[in-house]
Scaffold this active site. Structure first.
Site, PDB file in Angstrom:
ATOM      1  CE  LYS A 181       4.533 -10.306   2.285  1.00 30.20           C
ATOM      2  NZ  LYS A 181       3.676 -10.441   3.514  1.00 30.20           N
ATOM      3  CD  GLU A 184       3.794  -8.615   7.382  1.00 26.38           C
ATOM      4  OE1 GLU A 184       3.218  -8.931   6.299  1.00 26.38           O
ATOM      5  OE2 GLU A 184       4.821  -8.226   7.525  1.00 26.38           O
ATOM      6  N   GLY A 234      -0.426  -1.605  -0.757  1.00 22.53           N
ATOM      7  CA  GLY A 234       0.441  -1.179   0.549  1.00 22.53           C
ATOM      8  C   GLY A 234       0.785   0.332   0.619  1.00 22.53           C
ATOM      9  N   GLY A 235       1.546   0.690   1.747  1.00 23.15           N
ATOM     10  CA  GLY A 235       2.112   1.972   1.779  1.00 23.15           C
ATOM     11  C   GLY A 235       3.118   2.350   0.832  1.00 23.15           C
ATOM     12  CB  THR A 238       6.314  -0.891   1.489  1.00 21.30           C
ATOM     13  OG1 THR A 238       5.847  -0.631   2.781  1.00 21.30           O
ATOM     14  CG2 THR A 238       6.381  -2.279   1.175  1.00 21.30           C
ATOM     15  N   GLY A 239       6.141   0.854  -1.318  1.00 14.19           N
ATOM     16  CA  GLY A 239       5.881   0.729  -2.928  1.00 14.19           C
ATOM     17  C   GLY A 239       7.258   1.017  -3.382  1.00 14.19           C
ATOM     18  CD  GLU A 256      -4.707   1.074  -4.389  1.00 14.56           C
ATOM     19  OE1 GLU A 256      -4.631   1.868  -3.597  1.00 14.56           O
ATOM     20  OE2 GLU A 256      -5.695  -0.085  -4.035  1.00 14.56           O
ATOM     21  CB  CYS A 290      -5.806   2.945  -0.024  1.00 13.34           C
ATOM     22  SG  CYS A 290      -6.853   2.274  -1.170  1.00 13.34           S
ATOM     23  CD  GLU A 391      -2.316   6.140   3.738  1.00 13.10           C
ATOM     24  OE1 GLU A 391      -1.213   5.478   3.485  1.00 13.10           O
ATOM     25  OE2 GLU A 391      -3.197   6.029   2.861  1.00 13.10           O
TER      26      GLU A 391
END
Ligand code: TXE
Length: 497
Positions: A181, A184, A234-235, A238-239, A256, A290, A391
């Site tokens: 994925k 978006e 990603g963030g 979300t991780g 990551e 990142c 961040e």
């Protein structure tokens, strides 16, 4: 401001070897962050689409159409993909700039790195692996590596093609099948990559791409019992969500995540080199990297001089459309992200930090429709401020002062993150001593940012779990099996007859 005219692209998903529209025909608008204009419309995946893609990947894995082909065949496929990326490099770089906003020279470097990554894993896949052990006679023990199975690969928008490749190249090299994925916000170059996969002859069902929202398509992939592993970039928020969801089916996870990386500059460093890398560390990619060196820690005796020189040079950075000649820093990726970064600049001011350069959105010269922010830096910060701890993921640095080596280390390690970090000093012993104390997975001495396909990439603490790239990145996509062979086949006679 350069006017960019492109025909709106239509992007579809790739499921079981077919270009597929969304099951409910929904489309999402993809925006050029330099102009706010629509450049593409992408099929918006649904849970049903995700399930079809997972099923296709499951079937392809279970029938062995990819895991059981000779490793040389998989290597040849990866090499073909690399060649095709090179062939289309100009187009890919331009599309990356249009979609993400980064200056063309950054996009060109990403595309070259993407091809190199496929070549690196093409090389690895045919090299010896596995081990044998001397165990008690008459047994012989050996270890073999096998693909994990169906891998869910979920990537962000800051390096749309390169982050995709960091996962797809090792996952496919190892013989897995995948449900991928893209973000978006940036689906264009990943779609082009799947066109290349098709041209290079990947069997159907091996690599599937579903677009769409993280909380719909992403959750469907993470929850599925037919997916064996999730590799996510990603963030951190979300991780954490993914890790909790993946626990229900005990999936392997590789994460990551974010960072707030320290760049420590000692008074004995080469001053101009340190200033130069500090600018590169935070403003390359408009800070949407990142590993960005977003906390610059400077030794007291050179602090004032450093701050003045840094601000002077930051003000000279040419911000503009990524396609315009001479642009050094592009816009932020989206309206939503622009708002997040501007909000952090306000937070910094409210916390009492002082802006020494930038601090504003840029709207003159036709930039009002794009998402441009000035290269910004704060001083007079303390360690507890949100702009020091959180961040921001934009062109916003904080510059802190330290007096001793111990204090530098304490400040550097004083956040929940542990992704990257650097030390600038001409005292090699001190530089290495300090680097060894950093709780970070990626570090540099007298440099910032270079990344190598050969070397593992990933973080400590809340910056993630596992590593991308190198042999470590290959290991993530493999299971390890022990095979014990009896060389003297006779009854064990544990129980009496
Ligand atoms: O990230 P998300 P966002 C950081 C950065 C940024 C913040 C938020 O600080 O400001 O994260 O950015 C998918 N299940 N980084 O909101 O949500 C999503 O669709 C499964 C650091 O853009 O992490 C996209 O494909 N997937 C970072 C991907 O996750 C889900 C790069 C990244 O989006 C999901 C980007 C879900 N429930 C942001 N929700 C880095 N480490 O480089 C979202 N996604």
């Amino acid at each position: 401001m350069v006017e960019v005219k492109v025909d709106t692209l239509e992007l579809n998903m790739y499921i079981d070897g077919q270009w597929t529209k969304s099951s409910n025909n929904d489309m999402r608008s993809v925006i050029n962050p330099a102009t706010g204009e629509e450049i593409a419309r992408a099929s918006e995946g649904t849970v049903e689409d995700a399930k079809k893609a997972i099923q296709a990947a499951r079937n392809a894995f279970d029938t062995g159409v990819w895991s059981e082909v000779p490793a040389t065949e998989r290597a040849n496929f990866l090499l073909k993909v690399a060649d095709k990326i090179d062939e289309h490099a100009e187009e890919l770089a331009r599309l990356e700039t249009l979609d993400n906003g980064k200056p063309l020279r950054e996009a060109e470097a990403d595309i070259a790195d993407a091809a190199a990554c496929f070549r690196y894993y093409a090389g690895i896949v045919t090299k010896p692996d596995g081990e044998t052990y001397h165990v008690a006679d008459p047994m012989q023990a050996m270890v073999v590596r096998e693909p994990v199975g169906v891998c869910g690969l979920i990537v962000p928008w800051n390096f749309p093609l390169l982050m995709s490749v960091w996962k797809l190249a090792p996952a496919l090299a190892a013989g897995n099948t995948v449900v991928f994925k893209p973000s978006e916000v940036t689906p264009i170059t990943p779609t082009k990559l799947f066109e290349i996969f098709e041209e290079a002859g990947l069997p159907k069902g091996v690599a599937n791409m579903v677009m769409g929202a993280g909380n719909i398509v992403g959750d469907a992939i993470t929850e599925s019992p037919d997916v064996d592993m999730i590799s996510f970039t990603g963030g951190t928020k979300t991780g954490k969500h993914i890790m909790k969801k993946a626990a229900d089916t005990m999936k392997k996870v590789s994460l990551e995540l974010g960072g707030k990386s320290p760049n420590i500059i000692f008074a004995d460093a080469d001053f101009e080199v340190a200033v130069d890398f500090a600018l590169f560390g935070i403003y390359c990619g408009a800070g949407q990297v990142c590993s960005a060196g977003s906390r610059i820690l400077v030794e007291e005796s050179i602090y004032e001089r450093f701050v003045n020189r840094f601000a002077e040079r930051a003000k000279q950075i040419k911000v503009g459309s990524g396609l315009a000649e001479g642009t050094e820093m592009g816009p932020l990726v989206s309206q939503q992200h622009l708002e997040k970064v501007l909000n952090y600049i306000e937070i910094g001011k409210e916390e009492g930090a002082r802006v020494i350069c930038g601090g504003n959105r840029i709207t003159e010269n036709g930039y009002d429709k794009g998402y441009f922010v000035e290269p910004t830096a704060f001083v007079d910060v303390d360690q507890n401020m949100r702009i020091v701890q959180e961040e921001i993921f934009g062109p916003v640095a904080v510059i802190q002062k330290f007096r001793t080596e111990e204090e530098a280390i304490q400040l550097a390690n004083g956040t929940k993150y542990g992704l990257a970090g650097a030390v600038f000093s001409n005292d090699g012993t001190k530089a290495l001593r300090v680097i060894k104390k950093l709780r970070s997975g990626i570090t540099w001495i007298n440099s910032y940012h270079p990344t190598y396909n050969e070397a593992p990439w990933g973080g400590y603490k809340e910056s993630g779990i596992g590593r991308s790239l190198g042999t470590y990145g290959f290991d993530e996509f493999q299971e390890i099996k022990q095979i014990n062979i009896n060389l003297q086949v006779e009854p064990v006679q544990w129980f009496e007859k």
